[in-house]
Design a protein around this motif. Sequence first.
Motif, PDB file in Angstrom:
ATOM      1  N   TYR A   1      41.516  22.375  56.568  1.00  0.00           N
ATOM      2  CA  TYR A   1      40.382  23.286  56.774  1.00  0.00           C
ATOM      3  C   TYR A   1      40.416  24.393  55.718  1.00  0.00           C
ATOM      4  N   TRP A   2      41.612  24.877  55.396  1.00  0.00           N
ATOM      5  CA  TRP A   2      41.767  25.869  54.332  1.00  0.00           C
ATOM      6  C   TRP A   2      41.270  25.306  52.997  1.00  0.00           C
ATOM      7  N   LEU A   3      41.598  24.063  52.715  1.00  0.00           N
ATOM      8  CA  LEU A   3      41.149  23.436  51.473  1.00  0.00           C
ATOM      9  C   LEU A   3      39.630  23.324  51.447  1.00  0.00           C
ATOM     10  N   LEU A   4      39.047  22.950  52.576  1.00  0.00           N
ATOM     11  CA  LEU A   4      37.594  22.798  52.682  1.00  0.00           C
ATOM     12  C   LEU A   4      36.863  24.107  52.394  1.00  0.00           C
ATOM     13  N   LEU A   5      37.451  25.220  52.821  1.00  0.00           N
ATOM     14  CA  LEU A   5      36.815  26.527  52.652  1.00  0.00           C
ATOM     15  C   LEU A   5      36.672  26.943  51.183  1.00  0.00           C
ATOM     16  N   HIS A   6      37.334  26.259  50.295  1.00  0.00           N
ATOM     17  CA  HIS A   6      37.158  26.535  48.866  1.00  0.00           C
ATOM     18  C   HIS A   6      35.780  26.086  48.385  1.00  0.00           C
ATOM     19  N   PHE A   7      35.169  25.160  49.119  1.00  0.00           N
ATOM     20  CA  PHE A   7      33.888  24.599  48.710  1.00  0.00           C
ATOM     21  C   PHE A   7      32.716  25.091  49.545  1.00  0.00           C
ATOM     22  N   VAL A   8      32.951  25.295  50.829  1.00  0.00           N
ATOM     23  CA  VAL A   8      31.847  25.620  51.735  1.00  0.00           C
ATOM     24  C   VAL A   8      32.369  26.374  52.949  1.00  0.00           C
ATOM     25  N   PHE A   9      31.524  27.218  53.500  1.00  0.00           N
ATOM     26  CA  PHE A   9      31.888  27.875  54.756  1.00  0.00           C
ATOM     27  C   PHE A   9      31.306  27.085  55.920  1.00  0.00           C
ATOM     28  N   THR A  10      32.110  26.870  56.922  1.00  0.00           N
ATOM     29  CA  THR A  10      31.638  26.260  58.159  1.00  0.00           C
ATOM     30  C   THR A  10      32.478  26.775  59.320  1.00  0.00           C
ATOM     31  N   ASP A  11      31.816  27.098  60.421  1.00  0.00           N
ATOM     32  CA  ASP A  11      32.545  27.478  61.631  1.00  0.00           C
ATOM     33  C   ASP A  11      32.176  26.548  62.786  1.00  0.00           C
ATOM     34  N   LYS A  12      31.670  25.380  62.420  1.00  0.00           N
ATOM     35  CA  LYS A  12      31.361  24.368  63.422  1.00  0.00           C
ATOM     36  C   LYS A  12      32.659  23.698  63.858  1.00  0.00           C
ATOM     37  N   ALA A  13      32.881  23.613  65.167  1.00  0.00           N
ATOM     38  CA  ALA A  13      34.127  23.058  65.690  1.00  0.00           C
ATOM     39  C   ALA A  13      34.311  21.599  65.279  1.00  0.00           C
TER      40      ALA A  13
ATOM     41  N   ALA B   1      35.657  33.191  59.020  1.00  0.00           N
ATOM     42  CA  ALA B   1      35.891  32.224  60.089  1.00  0.00           C
ATOM     43  C   ALA B   1      36.775  32.815  61.185  1.00  0.00           C
ATOM     44  N   ARG B   2      37.792  33.588  60.784  1.00  0.00           N
ATOM     45  CA  ARG B   2      38.706  34.191  61.760  1.00  0.00           C
ATOM     46  C   ARG B   2      37.981  35.245  62.585  1.00  0.00           C
ATOM     47  N   ALA B   3      37.105  36.006  61.940  1.00  0.00           N
ATOM     48  CA  ALA B   3      36.319  37.016  62.660  1.00  0.00           C
ATOM     49  C   ALA B   3      35.386  36.342  63.662  1.00  0.00           C
ATOM     50  N   ASN B   4      34.767  35.239  63.248  1.00  0.00           N
ATOM     51  CA  ASN B   4      33.878  34.505  64.149  1.00  0.00           C
ATOM     52  C   ASN B   4      34.653  33.901  65.310  1.00  0.00           C
ATOM     53  N   ALA B   5      35.859  33.409  65.020  1.00  0.00           N
ATOM     54  CA  ALA B   5      36.694  32.818  66.067  1.00  0.00           C
ATOM     55  C   ALA B   5      37.052  33.854  67.128  1.00  0.00           C
ATOM     56  N   LYS B   6      37.367  35.060  66.664  1.00  0.00           N
ATOM     57  CA  LYS B   6      37.698  36.139  67.593  1.00  0.00           C
ATOM     58  C   LYS B   6      36.483  36.508  68.440  1.00  0.00           C
ATOM     59  N   LYS B   7      35.340  36.545  67.808  1.00  0.00           N
ATOM     60  CA  LYS B   7      34.091  36.886  68.495  1.00  0.00           C
ATOM     61  C   LYS B   7      33.709  35.820  69.512  1.00  0.00           C
ATOM     62  N   ASN B   8      33.908  34.553  69.129  1.00  0.00           N
ATOM     63  CA  ASN B   8      33.500  33.443  69.988  1.00  0.00           C
ATOM     64  C   ASN B   8      34.558  33.031  71.008  1.00  0.00           C
ATOM     65  N   GLY B   9      35.754  33.544  70.833  1.00  0.00           N
ATOM     66  CA  GLY B   9      36.825  33.202  71.771  1.00  0.00           C
ATOM     67  C   GLY B   9      37.380  31.806  71.572  1.00  0.00           C
TER      68      GLY B   9
END
Length: 226
Positions: free
Chosen positions: A133-145, A196-204
């Motif tokens: 997931y860390w590698l993927l974030l170099h190309f695109v942002f996604t917070d879809k589970a 992504a970490r901020a969204n995770a905290k917000k979404n629980g």
Amino acid sequence: MGSDDLFAKRKQRSAASLARTKNDRAKAQRFLIVCEGSKTEPQYFQAMVAALGINSQYVKIAPNNGNTPDRIISHAQHLYDDDCKLGDSFDQVFCVFDRDTHSTFDDAIKLVKKQSEKGKPFQTITSTPCFEYWLLLHFVFTDKAFTTIGKKSAGDAVVSALKKHKPFAAYTKGQSDIYGLLKAKTATAVVHAKRARANAKKNGSTNPSTDVDILVEALEEMRVRK
């Protein structure tokens, strides 16, 4: 020149060398990084340390001793305690592992918290579902589970998403030069990871999220200090 003079000069050089070593040590911290993976993660961080020009004496990247979170923490504790006995303990200990489907994940988090409460500099660097997931974030942002679908695990789903990007179309675990392929996009990945970490905290929900950016920034800061 007499033997006494030779001995005195050698003693002076030895003392000067020791003083330089102590001075260098005072300027730089020492990190211990223990990874779940035996190839992908260690190779990534080894390449990063080399690219940043950090002296290897200040960063020890240890092979794992069992690939479950509890074994990783136990191995890190052993290495840390051994180093303490030598009189020069690690300043930071990073335990790198995935959420994946590990049954000992939560216990490992609690164990590290206890070590921290005892004053030991332990920190978990986790990724949900996996390091890719860390590698993927170099190309695109996604917070879809990412979820398990049939025989395809959540981790497999991340890898499938990563393979959509040209440099990793044929990606496999343990692929060499991952850091080299991605280093130009590191800053982008850091921004995405924080978001992504901020969204995770917000979404629980930690799916998806990663802490790898924290370790990456710590290593980059070490380069600045040296």
